[in-house]
Enzyme design. Structure first.
Site, PDB file in Angstrom:
ATOM      1  N   THR A   2      61.445   3.672  27.350  1.00  0.00           N
ATOM      2  CA  THR A   2      61.535   2.176  26.834  1.00  0.00           C
ATOM      3  C   THR A   2      61.152   1.261  27.488  1.00  0.00           C
ATOM      4  OG1 THR A   2      61.645   3.401  24.379  1.00  0.00           O
ATOM      5  CG2 THR A   2      61.724   0.988  24.313  1.00  0.00           C
ATOM      6  N   PHE A  32      61.821  -2.274  27.160  1.00  0.00           N
ATOM      7  CA  PHE A  32      62.672  -3.615  27.285  1.00  0.00           C
ATOM      8  C   PHE A  32      62.590  -4.934  27.979  1.00  0.00           C
ATOM      9  CE2 PHE A  32      64.632  -0.226  24.624  1.00  0.00           C
ATOM     10  CZ  PHE A  32      65.438  -0.312  24.004  1.00  0.00           C
TER      11      PHE A  32
END
Ligand code: PEP
Ligand code: MN
Length: 647
Positions: free
Chosen positions: A539, A541
Site C-alpha cells: 500500500t 501512503f
C-alpha cells in the site's frame, strides 16, 4: 537477574529498592519502554534468588542465563532505537552510513558527503586515525581530519562517524564527532571499550576479525557497563580459510544477534568483501536478512584513494544500491526514510539543541503531531511510525475526512493517508479529499501489507462465520473469502478497529483481518496467516501538510515526483494535448487516474503522478503549457519519491 516488581508498586518503594540494591553493591538498570515493571540487577554471585525474593515489592526473580547482561534480549525485550540528531538506528528503519575509508582532504570529504547525501545516506563516515596493517601506509589526517568531518556536518547536516584508536583521543572525538567507531582490530581493547562507554557518544562496535558472537557481545557489555547503551553492532566479515574475498561476511550473525540482543545490527559489506563488485549483492542480502542498516565505503575517485579504493563504490553505484534497498526494505517490514524534517546546516551550530528541538522556530519535535486512520496497530499506524521519527506524536482519528480536517485546522502537522494498493487499486475517497482540501502532498512511502485472520485464542477456523475488515482489506483477501463462503463479510473502518471490535464482542465465531502487530496489541490469536491474494501486496501512503515540501531537500532534487489534478474541455484530443506537454518536456508519467466530478455527470478530473518537480522555477514553462490546455489545474505537491535519480 531480572526483578519483576509487584504491579501496584509505588514509585517510592521502587526507589527504596534501588538504593537497597545499590548498597549491596549491585548495578541496577531500568530497561524502560517494556510496559512491564522490572529492574535489571547485576551483582555478586552471593546474591541469591531467594534473598532477592524476600525484598518487599518483588514479585519474581528471573536469572539472565547469558554472560552478557545489559545488552541481552532477556534484559530488554524491545529493540533499542538509537537517535542521532534526527536519524534513528534500529526498529523499523534502515539507516545508511556512507563515506570514504579515510578523510584525505577537505575537498575529497565534502565532495563525497554531498554525493552520498543526495543518494540517501543519513550519516557520514570517514577515518581520521587509521589502523593500517602496515606502518608505512597512510595513517590518516588525525586532528585535521576530525576538523574536516565537523565541517562536513556543518555544511551537509549529516552527523559524522569516525574511528577512535586510543583513549588518548577521547577529548578530540568529543569535540568534533557524533558517533565513534571501534574498529575490528580493537574490539577487545578493553581500556578503549571502557573509555567509549564513559564518553557516552553512540558507538559503532565492529566485530573482531576472529571473534565469536559471544565475545563481541561481551565487548558491547564493557561499553554498556560504563553506562552507555547506545551501541550499534557492525558485522564486517571474519577471517576464514577463503582467500577470494578479503573476509567472509557472516550474514547469519544478523538473525543470531537479533535473538540474543536488543541492540541494532548493521553490516559493512565493504570490508567484508574487499571487492567493489561484491559490495552491493551482500548489502542487499544483509537488508533481506534483517539488518538495521549499512556502512558503505564510497569514493568519487577510488583509483586515487589513499586507503581501500578497490572496495569503494562510485557514487552512482552507491545510488543504484540504495534504490534497490528502498525496494527491498518494505518486503521485510522496514523503511528507508530519512530526514523528513529537512535538517539543514543553519541548525548545525548547536548540537544539543538539535537533539531536542524541531527545525521550525524552535518548536519541540515532541509537539509535532501526525494523524492516521483507525486505531493503534493499523497499517496506517505502521506507516506513520515508519515514516516519522519516533519522537513525533501520532494520533488515530476515526475517518479520512478527520485526517484532512485536523491538518487543515492546525491540530496536526502531518496526516498520513493510503492512496493506492497494489492489489485493490486506488483509494478513491482520498483522491476526492485531496481535491477538496487545499493541502499538499510532501512525501510518500509504501509498506508491505500481510493480512491475517485474527480471532479469540479459543476460536477455531471452522467456527468463524463473520469477518470484520475495511473494504480494501476484504478486496485484498478475496480469494480466501471466496474459498470460505460461510464467512459473512462485515465492513468496518480500519483493520485494528476490526480486531478491537471482535475482542470486545467476545464472539468466538467472529474474526477480523489485520496485521500481526494488531493481533499482539489486543492479545488475540492469528488463525490463518497471510491471507492476501498475492504476497506482492503493497500500500502506498502519502503524507499531507499545510505547506509544500521543503525545497532545500536534496532528495527531492535527486528523485522528484509531483502529483497534479486537472480537468480538460470535452473536445477531441484535449487529454492528448496535456500528455503532449509531458512528452515534449521529457517528463515521465507514472500514474494517471480519472474520477467523476461531483454534480457533473460524465465529466472527470484527472489525477497524474509525474517524475518531475513542478514547484521548481525551472518548471514554469511546463506549468504554463499545462494551464493553457486545461480548464482546472492544481499541483497537489512535489516530493521525493524515495528512489533516487539513477536511471
Ligand atoms: C574502517 O571502517 O575503515 C575499518 C578500518 O574497518 P574495520 O575495523 O572493520 O577493518
Ligand atoms: Mn576501510
Amino acid at each position: 537477574m531480572i526483578l519483576v516488581l509487584e504491579k501496584e508498586i509505588t514509585q517510592a518503594r521502587k526507589s527504596q529498592l534501588k538504593s537497597i540494591l545499590a548498597e549491596k553493591g549491585c548495578m541496577v538498570h531500568e530497561p524502560g519502554g517494556s510496559g512491564q515493571n522490572i529492574l535489571g540487577v547485576i551483582g555478586k554471585k552471593s546474591l541469591t534468588r531467594e534473598s532477592l525474593m524476600q525484598l518487599d515489592g518483588v514479585a519474581d526473580v528471573v536469572a539472565i542465563s547469558t554472560a552478557y547482561k545489559l545488552v541481552s534480549r532477556q534484559m530488554k525485550h524491545e529493540d533499542t532505537i538509537i537517535r542521532i540528531g534526527n536519524v534513528d538506528i534500529g526498529g523499523d528503519k534502515i539507516t545508511i552510513i556512507a563515506g570514504p575509508c579515510a578523510v584525505e582532504s577537505r575537498e575529497q570529504a565534502m565532495t563525497i558527503a554531498k554525493e552520498v547525501k543526495k543518494y540517501g545516506a543519513t550519516l557520514f563516515r570517514g577515518g581520521a586515525f587509521k589502523p593500517r596493517s602496515s606502518p608505512y601506509s597512510f595513517q590518516g589526517l588525525e586532528e585535521e581530519g576530525l576538523k574536516i568531518l565537523a565541517e562536513v556536518r556543518e555544511v551537509t547536516g549529516l552527523r559524522v562517524v569516525t574511528e577512535i584508536t586510543s583513549p588518548m583521543h577521547a577529548d578530540l572525538m568529543m569535540k568534533y564527532v557524533d558517533i565513534i567507531q571501534i574498529g575490528a582490530r580493537n574490539m577487545q581493547n578493553f581500556e578503549l571499550l571502557k573509555c567509549a562507554g564513559r564518553m557516552g557518544k553512540p558507538v559503532v562496535l565492529k566485530r573482531g576479525l576472529a571473534s565469536t558472537i559471544e565475545e563481541w557481545l561481551m565487548s558491547a557489555e564493557y561499553i554498556a557497563a560504563e553506562g552507555n547503551r547506545n551501541i550499534i553492532l557492525c558485522e564486517r566479515g571474519i577471517r576464514t580459510f577463503e582467500p577470494y574475498t578479503r573476509n567472509t561476511l557472516d550474514l547469519s550473525a544478523i538473525p543470531v544477534l537479533k535473538q540474543l540482543t536488543h541492540l541494532p545490527v548493521i553490516i559493512d559489506p565493504s570490508h567484508a568483501t574487499g571487492i567493489r563488485e561484491k559490495v552491493s549483492p551482500m548489502a542487499r542480502a544483509a537488508i533481506a536478512a534483517g539488518a538495521d542498516g549499512l556502512m558503505i565505503e564510497v569514493h568519487h575517485k577510488p583509483e586515487e584513494a589513499l586507503s581501500d579504493g578497490p572496495q569503494s563504490l562510485y557514487p552512482k553505484q552507491f545510488g543504484r544500491l540504495i534504490r534497490d534497498i528502498y525496494v527491498i526494505a518494505p518486503v521485510v517490514g522496514k523503511q528507508l526514510i530519512h530526514d523528513y524534517t529537512g535538517y539543514n546546516a543553519e541548525n548545525a551550530d548547536s548540537l544539543s539543541e538539535v537533539e531536542t528541538q524541531g527545525i521550525e522556530s524552535g518548536v519541540s519535535r515532541k509537539e509535532k503531531r501526525v494523524v492516521y486512520l483507525g486505531e493503534q496497530g493499523t497499517f496506517s499506524h505502521k506507516a506513520a511510525i515508519q515514516y516519522f521519527s519516533s519522537d513525533v506524536q501520532n494520533y488515530p482519528v476515526p475517518s479520512f475526512r478527520d485526517i484532512f480536517d485536523h491538518v487543515k485546522n492546525g491540530n496536526a502537522d502531518f496526516g498520513i493517508i493510503p492512496i493506492e494498493n497494489s492489489l485493490a487499486g486506488s483509494i478513491h475517497e482520498n483522491y476526492d479529499l485531496l481535491l477538496e482540501y487545499e493541502l499538499f502532498i510532501t512525501g510518500e512511502l509504501s509498506i508491505r501489507v500481510i493480512h491475517n485472520l485474527i480471532a479469540h485464542k479459543e476460536s477455531k477456523l471452522d467456527d468463524i462465520n463473520q469477518v470484520f475488515a475495511p473494504p480494501p482489506a476484504l478486496q485484498q483477501c478475496k480469494r480466501f473469502l471466496d474459498a470460505n463462503p460461510d464467512m459473512k463479510m462485515v465492513p468496518v473502518n480500519a483493520t485494528a478497529s476490526a480486531v478491537k471490535s471482535v475482542l470486545e464482542s467476545g464472539n468466538l465465531e467472529a474474526a477480523a483481518i489485520g496485521s500481526v502487530e494488531a493481533a499482539q496489541l489486543f492479545d488475540m490469536s492469528v488463525l490463518e496467516e497471510a491471507i492476501e491474494d498475492n504476497p506482492r501486496n503493497f500500500t502506498r501512503f502519502v503524507v499531507i501538510e499545510r505547506q509544500i515540501a521543503n525545497r532545500e531537500d536534496d532528495k527531492i532534487k535527486s528523485s522528484p515526483k509531483s502529483s497534479i489534478v486537472f480537468s480538460t474541455s470535452n473536445k477531441p484530443g484535449s487529454l492528448f494535448e496535456v500528455m503532449k506537454v509531458f512528452s515534449e518536456n521529457q517528463i515521465n508519467l507514472v500514474k494517471l487516474e480519472s474520477r467523476p466530478i461531483h454534480g457533473k455527470p460524465w465529466q472527470y478530473m484527472f489525477y497524474a503522478d509525474l517524475e518531475s518537480d513542478l514547484t521548481d522555477s525551472s518548471s514554469e514553462n511546463v506549468i504554463k503549457a499545462i494551464e493553457q490546455n486545461t480548464e482546472f489545474f492544481r499541483i497537489l505537491g512535489s516530493y521525493s519519491c524515495g528512489k533516487n535519480g539513477i536511471d
